[in-house]
Write a protein that holds these residues in place. Structure first.
Motif, PDB file in Angstrom:
ATOM      1  N   ILE A  59       0.812  -1.218   0.000  1.00  0.00           N
ATOM      2  CA  ILE A  59       0.000   0.000   0.000  1.00  0.00           C
ATOM      3  C   ILE A  59       0.844   1.265   0.000  1.00  0.00           C
ATOM      4  O   ILE A  59       0.286   2.371  -0.018  1.00  0.00           O
ATOM      5  N   ASP A  60       2.148   1.153  -0.023  1.00  0.00           N
ATOM      6  CA  ASP A  60       3.002   2.344   0.006  1.00  0.00           C
ATOM      7  C   ASP A  60       2.741   3.210  -1.223  1.00  0.00           C
ATOM      8  O   ASP A  60       2.919   2.763  -2.369  1.00  0.00           O
ATOM      9  N   GLY A  61       2.319   4.447  -0.994  1.00  0.00           N
ATOM     10  CA  GLY A  61       2.073   5.385  -2.082  1.00  0.00           C
ATOM     11  C   GLY A  61       0.766   5.181  -2.822  1.00  0.00           C
ATOM     12  O   GLY A  61       0.429   5.952  -3.733  1.00  0.00           O
ATOM     13  N   VAL A  62       0.002   4.160  -2.442  1.00  0.00           N
ATOM     14  CA  VAL A  62      -1.241   3.828  -3.144  1.00  0.00           C
ATOM     15  C   VAL A  62      -2.367   4.760  -2.709  1.00  0.00           C
ATOM     16  O   VAL A  62      -2.514   5.051  -1.522  1.00  0.00           O
ATOM     17  N   ASP A  63      -3.180   5.222  -3.682  1.00  0.00           N
ATOM     18  CA  ASP A  63      -4.336   6.042  -3.318  1.00  0.00           C
ATOM     19  C   ASP A  63      -5.659   5.319  -3.551  1.00  0.00           C
ATOM     20  O   ASP A  63      -6.656   5.658  -2.945  1.00  0.00           O
ATOM     21  N   THR A  64      -5.674   4.287  -4.424  1.00  0.00           N
ATOM     22  CA  THR A  64      -6.911   3.562  -4.696  1.00  0.00           C
ATOM     23  C   THR A  64      -6.656   2.064  -4.727  1.00  0.00           C
ATOM     24  O   THR A  64      -5.684   1.607  -5.337  1.00  0.00           O
ATOM     25  N   ILE A  65      -7.539   1.315  -4.082  1.00  0.00           N
ATOM     26  CA  ILE A  65      -7.489  -0.149  -4.113  1.00  0.00           C
ATOM     27  C   ILE A  65      -8.673  -0.642  -4.937  1.00  0.00           C
ATOM     28  O   ILE A  65      -9.813  -0.232  -4.701  1.00  0.00           O
ATOM     29  N   VAL A  66      -8.401  -1.505  -5.906  1.00  0.00           N
ATOM     30  CA  VAL A  66      -9.460  -2.145  -6.688  1.00  0.00           C
ATOM     31  C   VAL A  66      -9.492  -3.614  -6.285  1.00  0.00           C
ATOM     32  O   VAL A  66      -8.512  -4.338  -6.480  1.00  0.00           O
ATOM     33  N   HIS A  67     -10.620  -4.021  -5.731  1.00  0.00           N
ATOM     34  CA  HIS A  67     -10.741  -5.357  -5.135  1.00  0.00           C
ATOM     35  C   HIS A  67     -11.525  -6.284  -6.062  1.00  0.00           C
ATOM     36  O   HIS A  67     -12.759  -6.233  -6.110  1.00  0.00           O
ATOM     37  N   LEU A  68     -10.804  -7.134  -6.804  1.00  0.00           N
ATOM     38  CA  LEU A  68     -11.429  -8.091  -7.713  1.00  0.00           C
ATOM     39  C   LEU A  68     -11.268  -9.535  -7.244  1.00  0.00           C
ATOM     40  O   LEU A  68     -11.848 -10.441  -7.841  1.00  0.00           O
ATOM     41  N   ILE A  86     -15.653 -19.777  -1.528  1.00  0.00           N
ATOM     42  CA  ILE A  86     -16.121 -18.709  -2.414  1.00  0.00           C
ATOM     43  C   ILE A  86     -16.386 -17.425  -1.623  1.00  0.00           C
ATOM     44  O   ILE A  86     -15.988 -16.327  -2.036  1.00  0.00           O
ATOM     45  N   ILE A  87     -17.032 -17.566  -0.472  1.00  0.00           N
ATOM     46  CA  ILE A  87     -17.346 -16.393   0.341  1.00  0.00           C
ATOM     47  C   ILE A  87     -16.094 -15.812   0.988  1.00  0.00           C
ATOM     48  O   ILE A  87     -15.817 -14.601   0.886  1.00  0.00           O
ATOM     49  N   GLU A  88     -15.309 -16.654   1.622  1.00  0.00           N
ATOM     50  CA  GLU A  88     -14.161 -16.150   2.384  1.00  0.00           C
ATOM     51  C   GLU A  88     -13.066 -15.583   1.491  1.00  0.00           C
ATOM     52  O   GLU A  88     -12.322 -14.692   1.909  1.00  0.00           O
ATOM     53  N   SER A  89     -12.963 -16.079   0.252  1.00  0.00           N
ATOM     54  CA  SER A  89     -11.959 -15.527  -0.658  1.00  0.00           C
ATOM     55  C   SER A  89     -12.251 -14.056  -0.962  1.00  0.00           C
ATOM     56  O   SER A  89     -11.342 -13.293  -1.311  1.00  0.00           O
ATOM     57  N   ARG A  90     -13.498 -13.651  -0.807  1.00  0.00           N
ATOM     58  CA  ARG A  90     -13.898 -12.268  -1.043  1.00  0.00           C
ATOM     59  C   ARG A  90     -13.885 -11.434   0.231  1.00  0.00           C
ATOM     60  O   ARG A  90     -13.417 -10.294   0.230  1.00  0.00           O
ATOM     61  N   THR A  91     -14.393 -12.007   1.305  1.00  0.00           N
ATOM     62  CA  THR A  91     -14.546 -11.231   2.538  1.00  0.00           C
ATOM     63  C   THR A  91     -13.258 -11.172   3.357  1.00  0.00           C
ATOM     64  O   THR A  91     -12.889 -10.110   3.865  1.00  0.00           O
TER      65      THR A  91
END
Length: 302
Positions: A59-68, A86-91
């Motif tokens: 996360i160093d220097g990061v301003d946006t996280i895209v969670h796919l 399936i659920i835990e891989s997302r949450t």
């Protein structure tokens, strides 16, 4: 505005295309992955969600996280073990990122853009579904509910949150379209179930453009249907693919009970009906490159 993105699920079909688009637009891209990447233009950081391990430098220097990130719902039958995965891989994955953000309060992250799916709405027949429509009650709806709830935990960290409920992504290289086209190419295509169930589709290029749009526009917050403005029925989709591939469509439809016997609970992926509206994202000014199925298929099979 800083142009530094952290992407989870960056090696999937959408993740790879989004990575290429972001790099072409001058963004610096980090991937969170279970193994080292091969793209020299991407900085890859390792994580193990099940073990709760993450390289804090991601996360160093990061301003946006895209969670796919998330296990493919179509890979393997839905046993209790698979459903949990399936659920835990997302949450758990977004939870691990939020834990890191809390541990590094001087971070520069301002926004989280997360995937979700129109499966959120369950099987809704001919109802036109907006972002305020009630969620469904089946397994896929539960996946989306828990997924979005996990993402919403970021509001306590002061983050801008956007959740994009993706429809059926049309991509010739994989996913639902390839599964539909394969039997059609051999003259064995057929509508599934009644064929009347609605399919809220979207061209792969519009998917990546919408992610970029959400990254670059701070007013994009909350839930948005990531679907083209002209949904079609399963029968219409199958007929359109057959027409574009110049193949006959003569077989009778595949009965729903046969699909349920073959696929079990997974049959809901093709038998459920979701007629989702794109009005909310269009009202923000987003323009679709492929608003109609004919245009989308012609581009894919050109």
């Amino acid at each position: 505005m800083s142009k530094h993105i952290l992407l989870t699920g960056g090696t999937g079909l959408i993740g790879r295309k989004l990575t290429d688009l972001l790099i072409s637009k001058g963004y610096q891209v980090n991937h969170l992955s279970r193994k080292q990447g091969t793209n020299p233009e991407v900085s890859t950081f390792l994580w193990d969600v099940n073990k709760g391990q993450i390289d804090e430098r991601c996360i160093d220097g990061v301003d946006t996280i895209v969670h796919l990130a998330g296990a493919n719902v179509a890979d393997g039958r839905w046993t209790d073990k698979r459903k949990k995965e399936i659920i835990e891989s997302r949450t758990k994955s977004i939870g691990l990122i939020y834990k890191l953000l809390k541990a590094k309060p001087q971070h520069t992250v301002k926004s989280v853009i997360s995937a979700s799916a129109v499966g959120y709405y369950g099987d809704r027949g001919d109802n036109l579904l907006t972002e305020t429509s009630a969620p469904g009650t089946d397994f896929l709806a539960n996946v989306c509910l828990q997924w979005e709830h996990a993402v919403d935990a970021g509001s306590s960290l002061g983050l801008r949150l956007a959740k994009l409920r993706t429809g059926v992504v049309l991509d010739a290289k994989g996913g639902a379209l390839a599964a539909i086209a394969k039997p059609v190419k051999f003259g064995l295509g057929s509508p599934l179930g009644t064929g009347k169930q609605w399919v809220s589709w979207i061209h792969e290029d519009d998917v990546t453009e919408m992610y970029l749009y959400a990254i670059e526009n701070e007013r994009i917050t909350g839930d948005y249907n990531m679907v083209a403005p002209n949904p079609v029925t399963n029968r219409q989709l199958t007929k359109a693919v057959a027409k574009e591939l110049h193949r006959p469509l003569w077989l009778p439809r595949v009965p729903g009970f046969a699909l349920e016997l073959a696929l079990g609970e997974m049959a809901s992926m093709v038998l459920s009906s979701q007629k989702a509206s794109a009005q909310k994202i269009e009202d923000t000014g987003f323009k679709f490159k492929y608003p109609t199925l004919t245009w989308a298929l012609k581009e894919i099979y050109r």
